[in-house]
Structures are given as structure tokens and as C-alpha cells.
Design a protein around this motif. Structure first.
Motif, mmCIF file in Angstrom:
data_model
loop_
_atom_site.group_PDB
_atom_site.id
_atom_site.type_symbol
_atom_site.label_atom_id
_atom_site.label_comp_id
_atom_site.label_asym_id
_atom_site.label_seq_id
_atom_site.Cartn_x
_atom_site.Cartn_y
_atom_site.Cartn_z
ATOM 1 N N TRP A 152 1.183 -1.201 -0.381
ATOM 2 C CA TRP A 152 0.261 -0.491 -0.219
ATOM 3 C C TRP A 152 0.827 1.486 0.343
ATOM 4 O O TRP A 152 1.016 2.498 -0.997
ATOM 5 C CB TRP A 152 -1.146 0.093 0.913
ATOM 6 C CG TRP A 152 -1.525 1.633 1.706
ATOM 7 C CD1 TRP A 152 -1.427 2.270 2.465
ATOM 8 C CD2 TRP A 152 -2.631 1.782 0.741
ATOM 9 N NE1 TRP A 152 -2.257 3.057 2.421
ATOM 10 C CE2 TRP A 152 -2.777 3.126 1.328
ATOM 11 C CE3 TRP A 152 -3.365 1.357 -0.278
ATOM 12 C CZ2 TRP A 152 -4.016 3.683 0.489
ATOM 13 C CZ3 TRP A 152 -4.063 2.439 -0.714
ATOM 14 C CH2 TRP A 152 -4.428 3.989 -0.429
ATOM 15 N N PRO A 153 2.076 1.698 0.900
ATOM 16 C CA PRO A 153 2.946 2.675 1.160
ATOM 17 C C PRO A 153 3.522 3.278 -0.679
ATOM 18 O O PRO A 153 3.701 4.312 -1.265
ATOM 19 C CB PRO A 153 4.161 2.480 1.422
ATOM 20 C CG PRO A 153 3.295 1.003 3.035
ATOM 21 C CD PRO A 153 2.312 0.440 2.129
ATOM 22 N N SER A 154 4.367 2.107 -0.709
ATOM 23 C CA SER A 154 4.269 1.853 -2.609
ATOM 24 C C SER A 154 3.084 2.725 -4.006
ATOM 25 O O SER A 154 2.913 3.668 -4.610
ATOM 26 C CB SER A 154 5.440 1.197 -3.478
ATOM 27 O OG SER A 154 6.296 0.906 -2.420
ATOM 28 N N ALA A 155 2.237 1.454 -3.861
ATOM 29 C CA ALA A 155 1.134 1.972 -4.233
ATOM 30 C C ALA A 155 0.377 3.109 -4.279
ATOM 31 O O ALA A 155 0.568 4.150 -5.459
ATOM 32 C CB ALA A 155 -0.171 0.501 -4.402
ATOM 33 N N TYR A 156 0.944 4.199 -3.116
ATOM 34 C CA TYR A 156 0.098 5.230 -2.264
ATOM 35 C C TYR A 156 0.480 6.105 -3.000
ATOM 36 O O TYR A 156 0.306 7.370 -4.216
ATOM 37 C CB TYR A 156 -0.524 4.980 -1.241
ATOM 38 C CG TYR A 156 -1.300 6.916 -1.121
ATOM 39 C CD1 TYR A 156 -2.400 6.848 -0.873
ATOM 40 C CD2 TYR A 156 -0.025 7.770 -0.768
ATOM 41 C CE1 TYR A 156 -3.027 8.261 -0.663
ATOM 42 C CE2 TYR A 156 -0.465 8.540 0.125
ATOM 43 C CZ TYR A 156 -1.609 9.134 -0.098
ATOM 44 O OH TYR A 156 -2.311 10.528 0.228
ATOM 45 N N ARG A 157 1.575 5.842 -2.854
ATOM 46 C CA ARG A 157 2.759 6.877 -3.337
ATOM 47 C C ARG A 157 2.965 7.182 -5.050
ATOM 48 O O ARG A 157 2.898 8.395 -5.290
ATOM 49 C CB ARG A 157 4.028 6.159 -3.066
ATOM 50 C CG ARG A 157 5.621 7.752 -3.586
ATOM 51 C CD ARG A 157 6.807 7.246 -3.305
ATOM 52 N NE ARG A 157 6.726 6.088 -2.965
ATOM 53 C CZ ARG A 157 7.248 5.136 -1.786
ATOM 54 N NH1 ARG A 157 7.101 5.254 -1.089
ATOM 55 N NH2 ARG A 157 7.530 3.510 -1.796
ATOM 56 N N TRP A 158 2.836 5.564 -5.930
ATOM 57 C CA TRP A 158 2.752 5.861 -6.905
ATOM 58 C C TRP A 158 1.661 6.225 -7.940
ATOM 59 O O TRP A 158 1.498 7.290 -8.641
ATOM 60 C CB TRP A 158 2.484 4.621 -7.921
ATOM 61 C CG TRP A 158 2.302 4.642 -9.455
ATOM 62 C CD1 TRP A 158 3.605 4.994 -10.221
ATOM 63 C CD2 TRP A 158 1.023 3.995 -9.942
ATOM 64 N NE1 TRP A 158 2.253 4.281 -11.339
ATOM 65 C CE2 TRP A 158 1.510 3.778 -11.347
ATOM 66 C CE3 TRP A 158 0.095 3.935 -9.292
ATOM 67 C CZ2 TRP A 158 0.676 3.881 -12.262
ATOM 68 C CZ3 TRP A 158 -1.686 3.440 -9.952
ATOM 69 C CH2 TRP A 158 -1.382 3.536 -11.907
ATOM 70 N N ALA A 159 0.081 6.213 -7.099
ATOM 71 C CA ALA A 159 -1.112 6.714 -7.012
ATOM 72 C C ALA A 159 -1.389 8.369 -7.357
ATOM 73 O O ALA A 159 -1.600 9.239 -8.256
ATOM 74 C CB ALA A 159 -1.879 6.512 -6.473
ATOM 75 N N THR A 160 -0.583 9.186 -6.124
ATOM 76 C CA THR A 160 -0.413 10.732 -5.727
ATOM 77 C C THR A 160 0.623 10.761 -6.686
ATOM 78 O O THR A 160 0.662 12.413 -6.844
ATOM 79 C CB THR A 160 -0.531 10.589 -4.705
ATOM 80 O OG1 THR A 160 1.026 10.296 -3.304
ATOM 81 C CG2 THR A 160 -1.418 9.894 -3.257
#
Length: 713
Positions: A152-160
Motif C-alpha cells: 500500500w505505501p508504494s501504491a499510494y505514492r505511485w497514485a499520488t
């Protein structure tokens, strides 16, 4: 009389004579299961693991710095913050090893498995053999937790669109215990992950229903060629399944696949050790993901209906949200274990109310619709626990609401500065958000059973922002009482007292913070700023030199004494200080920059120019060096070159109005008022209240107007 064999395929040892009864050759496994030879070996290995953990802690206590924690959860900081640590390397290595040899690490190297095995052994010693829980949906909980922790941390960083942090070396640390809970929570975690979960969910219950690392090891095991295999000597006696502490149906899997394919198999080797025919062994074969059964699988049975499991999933998630981080004490994995048990307890309570007969492990809770003593006790304790969970959920909800409001305000450190007035520059909506956040945090604090530092911390910042210093100090004293050995609350008290003008008390608070943590650079910086504000130059200089002499200090800290001397007008002392630093580090642009400023103040323009040129050469992107070089050139009359340097400074740091102002001056002196106009206008835009800039803007406009008039025929 014709003999009858229990196994027609077996021939008698000797041919029977007439009138004799021939007995069959009995080759079935004995009824008594032999003890596992691997249990003691595995126990020795796990004890060694714990001795190494203790040695790691002792080394940190003695040396003050040691290898970062060898804990898989540390990999979160590598993925989220770019901290390359020992935990990430260990976790990655364990996954790679599992891809080859199977899930050995869990069985032979995990301290949580050791706790569960010890607790299961102790429970057996008192006659309790908890039955393993079999569920459809609860087994997905570790996967969900793993995705949250590591994906989730990497996915959130990628999405934002947030850039990934640069990788930095954190293989060694001085703050070894920073990410670990305190001793009380550590003991409770062991008890929950051990006795409680083993009793409620069965042996390896934490691994099956709570451990996020298993979500990586299980699929890796399915790809591994290393497996528990079987020979033709197997008689399907079931001793292997009885000995397995991982709840794997070994006898069924080796019959159907010729090997164990269940990813829950932790390669403890107990099944191999107890086999009476020595038919099981560890070897390499086709990975289980590609295994093909030779017979149809038996229909799997579960302890709950699908509807019941959906309810359990909802209860477990709600419990996890209610308990995780409660009072800043409950860590994620501890909360996960409690959530899994709470889900089971709620379903058991439901069945206790619905069914005529209910059993729980060794206890009969209800018989013939009549409640037994253990049933009443179970219901009372379960209800009390549900009240605790509900109360915790209310506290967490109010806390979350207040924290969300505080985060939305994005308060900066400037609220602590003397004379700052956030309430004057905040709009009506921001003030309302602050008031609502304080009410929610006060509600959470009022209902909390223990003081929660994070709640008090947010309340403190909001009170300071609203300039309610009395309320802020009351909260701060509570925060100090809850964290008496933490330097940060003492530092905050010093800043609060400094903001209210109580400088002597603020100095005592800063010194108390440094007594608790002599390496707290922020507290020392605050103390230096306070001493300068109070006019205690010598004391400020002494503290600055102490900070500059600390190991691993930054270049800014090492330059602090020279800056103080420069601000005090003691230019000769500042030059001596900087000359020493130049000898130590001749290639630091910051040192030459400050030395050039000091030389300019001493009237040594030639030396100042040389120092500034060297500063720019060492770091061409340092805007301060470019600006000061431009100003020295301007003072020496080299206007064209000054314009070039000031232009570069304004480009590198366009938010500095002084850069644009002096660029306008240089362009005007260079005979280019047309270029001076946009520069002075930008300076005015950045600082509309600058009277000097406004006056110079009028001069430039007048000059341009006069030039236009003279050019008109």
C-alpha cells in the motif's frame, strides 16, 4: 481349516501343515506413535535464535550502536522511506531461500513460532490439546495485512505522484528500540501470540490467521522444489498428521500427490521423524503449484458457514481498527491477533445463544439448552471484552476525527515563534476546524483509560496555534508526566515559555531536555537561539561550540559559532574560526561563503572576492554564494559580471525578494532600466510591504518615462 489373511496380498512366512492355522504376517504400523526426534533439535535451534537476539540487544546496550533490527517488519521502512536496513535484507533472503528449499524459516527460525510451540507444549502438559480452527475467509487476513504493510505505501505514492525517497544506508543504528514496543506490550504480545491464540485458534493459529509474513512465504513455498515426499513404504497410518503442529493433513496429501503441497507446511520434519515405516523424507520434486493429484480430493469441512465468516471478517476488521495504536501502545501485529480471537469469540457467543449444545475446546458451555458454569463464565468474560473493544473504538474514532482536523491545518513550526499569531492570519474555516479538532481530541482524552501522548501532542499544537498558552502549558505538563524520560516534551515546554516571554524558565526547560538527551541537536539549537535573544552571547557561543564538536555533526552546526560571532560584529574572531575550518575542510562551499562575508565586513574586498569565487566554483548551484559574489562585484564596480551572478541567484532561488531587488539595482546601474523594471516588480510581488522596493520602482518608472519622452520627436 483354511487360514484367512487380513491382507490377501501377503504370503505367510511358512506354508501351513495339515490341521495347522497359518497366521498372517503383520506389517501394519504399531498403534503407539513414536516421539519426534526433530522436536528437540528444532527447540535447540529456536533457543539459539533467541540467544542471538539477546546478544544483539546486549551489544547495542554496550556499544551504543549496532546492526539494525533483523526483523521482517523493518522492510516497511525500506519500501516507504528508502531506509536500507538489516530487516529488509533478511526478509528478502528468507523469501529467496523459501523459493528453493520451502518454508523452513517459519519452522526453524521464527521467534513467534517458538512462542506458539512452547505454549502448545505447556497446554498439553496440563491436558489441553486445542483443536485447530478451519475457516475460509480468516486465512485471507494475513494477505490483506501484508498488502497494507508492504504494498500500500508504494501504491499510494505511485497514485499520488509522490517521488520515491532516495535509498539511504540504515544497516546500523543507535536507536535500536525505536520501532519496538515497551516491555509490557512485549509480554502481552507473547501471551496473546502464544497461549491465547493457540487456545482459541489452534497450534500455529497466529501464523495462519494473523502473520503478514506468511502471505509471502506461503506462495513462495508453492513454487519451491524442496518438499516433504513419500516412498511406497507408506501405510497411511496417520501418525504424520497427528504429529504435525502446522495443522497439515500430511497422510492425505502424500496419498494424493506423493508429497506435501499445503503451503502451511513449515518443514518442521516431525512427520518425517515419527513415520513408523520411514516412508517420508525431504527432497526435491515438482513444485506444488504444478502438482497433479492421483485421486479426487476429500470435501473440505469448515467450522463456520460462509455467512458466519462474513460476520467474523467484519468484527475482526472493526476490532483491528479499534485496537491498533490504542493509547499509542498497541502495535499492529498484537492488534491483529486480538482481532482474530475477537471474531471467533463473537461467533461463539452467537452460537451459545442459539444452539442447544455448545462446546469450546475442553469445556462444555451449554447442554440441553442449559448453560453450564463454564458457559456463564465464558459469556461474562466475552461480554466484558466486547465492552472494552467498543469503548476503545469510540476513543479511536474521536481521536481520528481530531487528528484529521489537526492534519488538515498543516501547522508549521512558526507557531512556536515569539510574536506569531496563527489566529490572525487563519480564515474563518480554519479557525472552526481548529475548534472542532480540539473538541474531538478532548473527548478522546476524557474517555481514554490511559493518557495518550499523540492526542496530547495534537491538542498542544492546536492550543499554541490559537495562542491559548495557558491551556497549552496544562496539556504539556501532562505530556511530560506521561513521558518523563523523553526530551521532546521538555523542549516543547521551553519553546512555549520562550513564546510567552519567560526566558529564564525556558532556559531551564531546554537544559532539562539536554540532560535527558545530550545529543538532541534541536534542543541545543533552541537553547542557542534563546541565549542570543536574551543577550547571553558567551553562553550561546559555548553551546554552539559544544554542538560543533559532536561526532557526526552537520556543516551548519560547525559553522554556527562563526555565524554567532558574525552577528555579534566580532569579525576577527569569526575569521579565525573560519580559517580553522578551511584548514580542516578546504572543499566545503559553505565555509568559503561565510568567510567571504566576514572578509567583506572587514573591508578585505580582494580576499572576499576570492573566497566567493571559490564558493561558487565548489557549488555552482548555491544561490547565496552567487548572490554575495554579485554584491561584491557590484560594490567593486564590475557591474556587468554582477548582473550575471545576481541573475543566476534569482534563477536558483526565485522566492527571495532581495535577490530580485538587487538584480534590479544592478541592471539599472548597467544602463538597462528596461530590465530593472521586471526585476523590481517581482520583488514587489514577493514582498508588497517593502517601502524601499516601492520607492525604487517609482525611480525606474520615472527614468523609463523620461527616456520615452526624450525619444519622442
Amino acid at each position: 481349516m483354511q487360514p484367512v489373511s487380513s491382507n490377501p496380498s501377503l504370503e505367510p512366512a511358512t506354508a501351513p501343515s495339515r490341521g495347522e492355522l497359518a497366521l498372517p504376517v503383520v506389517s501394519a504400523a504399531p498403534n503407539v506413535q513414536r516421539k519426534s526426534r526433530m522436536a528437540r533439535r528444532r527447540a535447540a535451534v529456536l533457543i539459539t535464535v533467541h540467544l542471538l537476539m539477546i546478544a544483539h540487544v546486549i551489544h547495542w546496550l554496550l556499544a551504543g550502536r549496532t546492526l539494525s533490527p533483523v526483523e521482517p517488519s523493518e522492510a516497511m521502512y525500506t519500501l516507504d522511506r528508502g531506509y536500507l536496513n538489516a530487516g529488509f535484507i533478511f526478509f528478502a533472503t528468507a523469501i529467496v531461500a523459501t523459493l528453493i528449499f520451502g518454508r523452513f524459516f517459519c519452522g526453524w527460525g521464527c521467534h513467534f513460532v517458538a512462542y506458539q510451540d512452547l505454549c502448545a507444549w505447556l497446554l498439553r502438559r496440563v491436558g489441553i490439546r486445542p483443536r485447530p480452527l478451519r475457516a475460509r475467509l480468516l486465512v485471507l487476513a494475513p494477505l490483506a495485512l501484508a498488502l497494507y504493510m508492504f504494498v500500500w505505501p508504494s501504491a499510494y505514492r505511485w497514485a499520488t505522484g509522490t517521488p520515491r525517497a532516495a535509498m539511504s544506508n540504515h544497516l546500523f543504528t543507535a536507536d535500536f528500540w525505536q520501532t519496538f514496543p515497551g516491555p509490557i506490550i512485549a509480554v502481552l504480545t507473547v501471551l496473546v501470540a502464544g497461549f491465547a491464540i493457540v487456545y482459541f485458534l489452534g497450534s500455529k493459529g497466529f501464523c495462519t490467521y494473523a502473520c503478514p509474513y506468511g502471505a509471502f512465504f506461503a506462495p513462495a513455498d508453492r513454487l519451491a522444489p524442496g518438499r516433504i515426499r513419500v516412498t511406497d513404504d507408506c501405510k497411511h497410518c496417520g501418525h504424520c498428521t497427528a504429529a504435525c503442529s502446522s495443522n497439515v493433513r500430511v497422510h492425505d496429501e502424500v496419498k494424493r500427490f506423493g508429497m506435501v503441497v499445503d503451503p502451511g507446511c513449515m518443514k518442521c520434519m516431525d512427520c518425517v521423524s515419527v513415520c513408523p515405516n520411514d516412508a517420508l523424507y525431504y527432497g526435491f520434486a515438482r513444485p506444488s503449484v504444478a502438482a497433479r493429484p492421483v485421486s479426487a480430493p476429500k470435501r473440505r469441512t469448515f467450522d463456520f458457514t460462509l455467512g458466519e465468516e462474513l460476520v467474523m471478517a467484519a468484527v475482526g476488521l472493526a476490532t483491528l481498527l479499534a485496537l491498533r495504536g490504542l493509547y499509542d501502545l498497541v502495535p499492529l501485529l498484537f492488534a491483529m491477533g486480538l482481532a482474530a480471537m475477537t471474531a471467533v469469540v463473537v461467533l461463539k457467543l452467537y452460537r451459545l445463544a442459539r444452539d442447544a449444545n455448545v462446546r469450546w475446546q475442553n469445556f462444555l458451555l451449554k447442554r440441553g439448552r442449559r448453560w453450564t458454569g463454564p458457559g456463564v463464565a465464558f459469556a461474562a468474560l466475552s461480554f466484558a471484552w466486547m465492552v472494552v473493544v467498543a469503548h476503545s473504538g469510540f476513543v479511536q474514532w474521536a481521536s481520528w476525527q481530531g487528528k484529521r482536523g489537526a492534519a488538515a491545518l498543516a501547522l508549521g513550526d512558526d507557531i512556536w515563534q515569539p510574536g506569531s499569531a496563527w489566529t490572525e492570519r487563519a480564515d474563518e474555516e480554519q479557525r472552526a476546524t481548529a475548534a472542532t479538532a480540539i473538541r474531538q481530541l478532548q473527548r478522546a482524552d476524557r474517555w481514554s483509560l490511559l493518557p495518550t501522548p499523540s492526542i496530547l501532542q495534537d491538542m498542544l499544537w492546536l492550543h499554541v496555534a490559537r495562542n491559548d498558552l495557558d491551556a497549552a502549558e496544562g496539556v504539556l505538563h501532562r505530556l511530560i508526566a506521561s513521558r518523563p524520560h523523553d526530551a521532546e516534551p521538555q523542549r516543547a515546554l521551553g519553546n512555549l515559555q520562550r513564546k510567552s516571554g519567560r526566558l529564564a524558565e525556558a532556559e531551564q526547560a531546554f537544559r532539562a531536555a539536554l540532560t535527558l538527551d545530550p545529543q538532541n541537536r534541536a534542543a541545543r539549537d533552541d537553547l542557542i537561539a534563546l541565549l542570543l535573544q536574551a543577550g547571553n552571547l558567551d553562553d550561546a557561543l559555548r553551546e554552539a561550540r559544544l554542538a560543533a564538536d559532536e561526532a557526526g555533526t552537520t556543516i551548519n552546526a560547525r559553522l554556527r559559532p562563526a555565524r554567532i560571532l558574525l552577528q555579534a560584529g566580532r569579525f576577527l574572531d569569526a575569521r579565525r574560526e573560519l580559517a580553522r575550518l578551511v584548514q580542516e575542510e578546504p572543499n566545503r562551499s559553505e565555509i568559503h561563503l561565510l568567510l567571504g562575508i566576514v572578509q567583506a565586513n572587514l573591508g578585505e574586498q580582494g580576499q572576499a572576492l576570492d573566497s566567493m569565487r571559490r564558493a561558487v566554483r565548489l557549488d555552482p548551484d548555491q544561490s547565496d554564494a552567487r548572490y554575495n559574489l554579485g554584491m561584491i562585484l557590484l560594490a567593486r564596480g564590475t557591474v556587468g559580471e554582477a548582473v550575471d551572478e545576481l541573475t543566476q541567484a534569482a534563477r536558483l532561488d526565485p522566492a527571495r525578494p532581495i535577490y530580485h531587488y538587487n538584480l534590479a539595482v544592478a541592471n539599472f546601474m548597467n544602463g538597462r532600466p528596461d530590465l530593472a523594471l521586471p526585476a523590481i516588480q517581482e520583488a514587489m510581488r514577493l514582498n508588497p510591504d517593502d517601502a524601499d522596493a516601492r520607492a525604487f520602482l517609482d525611480v525606474v518608472k520615472s527614468h523609463l518615462a523620461a527616456s520615452t519622452a526624450s525619444d519622442t520627436p
